[in-house]
Design an enzyme around this catalytic site. Structure first.
Site, short mmCIF file in Angstrom:
data_model
loop_
_atom_site.label_atom_id
_atom_site.label_comp_id
_atom_site.label_asym_id
_atom_site.label_seq_id
_atom_site.Cartn_x
_atom_site.Cartn_y
_atom_site.Cartn_z
N GLY A 173 54.25 140.27 -50.84
CA GLY A 173 55.54 140.80 -50.44
C GLY A 173 56.66 139.91 -50.95
CG HIS A 217 56.64 137.55 -43.94
ND1 HIS A 217 56.11 136.33 -43.58
CD2 HIS A 217 57.35 137.30 -45.08
CE1 HIS A 217 56.46 135.41 -44.45
NE2 HIS A 217 57.22 135.97 -45.39
CD GLU A 218 58.12 140.00 -47.73
OE1 GLU A 218 59.24 139.59 -48.10
OE2 GLU A 218 57.09 139.30 -47.82
CG HIS A 272 62.18 136.99 -46.17
ND1 HIS A 272 62.52 135.67 -46.30
CD2 HIS A 272 60.84 137.05 -46.38
CE1 HIS A 272 61.44 134.95 -46.56
NE2 HIS A 272 60.40 135.77 -46.62
CD GLN A 310 60.90 135.91 -50.12
OE1 GLN A 310 60.52 137.06 -49.97
NE2 GLN A 310 60.07 134.88 -50.18
CB CYS A 356 56.94 132.34 -46.93
SG CYS A 356 58.54 132.99 -47.45
CG LEU A 357 55.72 134.55 -52.68
CD1 LEU A 357 56.09 135.76 -53.54
CD2 LEU A 357 54.55 133.80 -53.27
#
Length: 170
Positions: free
Chosen positions: A45, A134-135, A138, A50, A92-93
């Site tokens: 994701g 989660h996304e 963000h 991000q 998380c990226l």
């Protein structure tokens, strides 16, 4: 085009994103870039903030290795969350190589606008439910470490800062 992914701490990751008001070719290209960046990272994701774009856009694919099922969501919105909970080890990226268990609703219903401007609504469970929540977090300036206790959150932030400095040095 693969875009660089912001690393925590970065003030843009804590901002609430603006709604997408029209689906221009530029925004569709951004969605495509985000999918490429997510697959390249590799992740399941990615949210627009991000990659430094403060708009309500997320991409996800929780089965990318088997039979890819990329989803692009403009203005995603949680309509319903189950009382049942699931705990997954999340990463998380934007907080590379760090993971922690986070408890979230096990099932959710989400509404969004697809790439063609059509309203969509779908129920998600399991890993998909965790990933979409989660996304969406963000887009509201929230990171998975915000669910952790202060000591663990500080430790992960320090590790992330150190990694960010090392990457900047090249």
């Amino acid at each position: 085009m693969i875009r660089p992914i912001l690393i925590h701490p970065d003030p843009r990751l804590k901002k609430i994103c603006d709604a997408v008001d029209d689906l221009s070719d530029e925004r569709r290209a951004l969605a495509d870039d985000m999918l490429q960046s997510m697959y390249d990272a590799p992740g399941i994701g990615l949210a627009a903030p991000q990659v430094g774009v403060l708009e309500r856009l997320i991409v996800l694919d929780c089965v990318k290795d088997v039979d890819p099922e990329p989803l692009v969501m403009f203005n995603p919105e949680l309509l319903h969350s189950s009382d049942d909970l699931n705990t997954y080890e999340e990463g998380c990226l934007s907080i590379p190589e760090q993971f922690a268990e986070v408890t979230r609703p096990a099932d959710v219903r989400v509404a969004w606008i697809d790439l063609n401007g059509n309203p969509q609504e779908r129920d998600f469970g399991g890993l998909w439910a965790t990933c979409v929540q989660h996304e969406i977090d963000h887009l509201n300036g929230k990171l998975f470490i915000d669910y952790l206790g202060p000591m663990k959150r500080q430790m992960m932030t320090r590790k992330s800062q150190k990694m960010k400095r090392e990457r900047a040095r090249g």
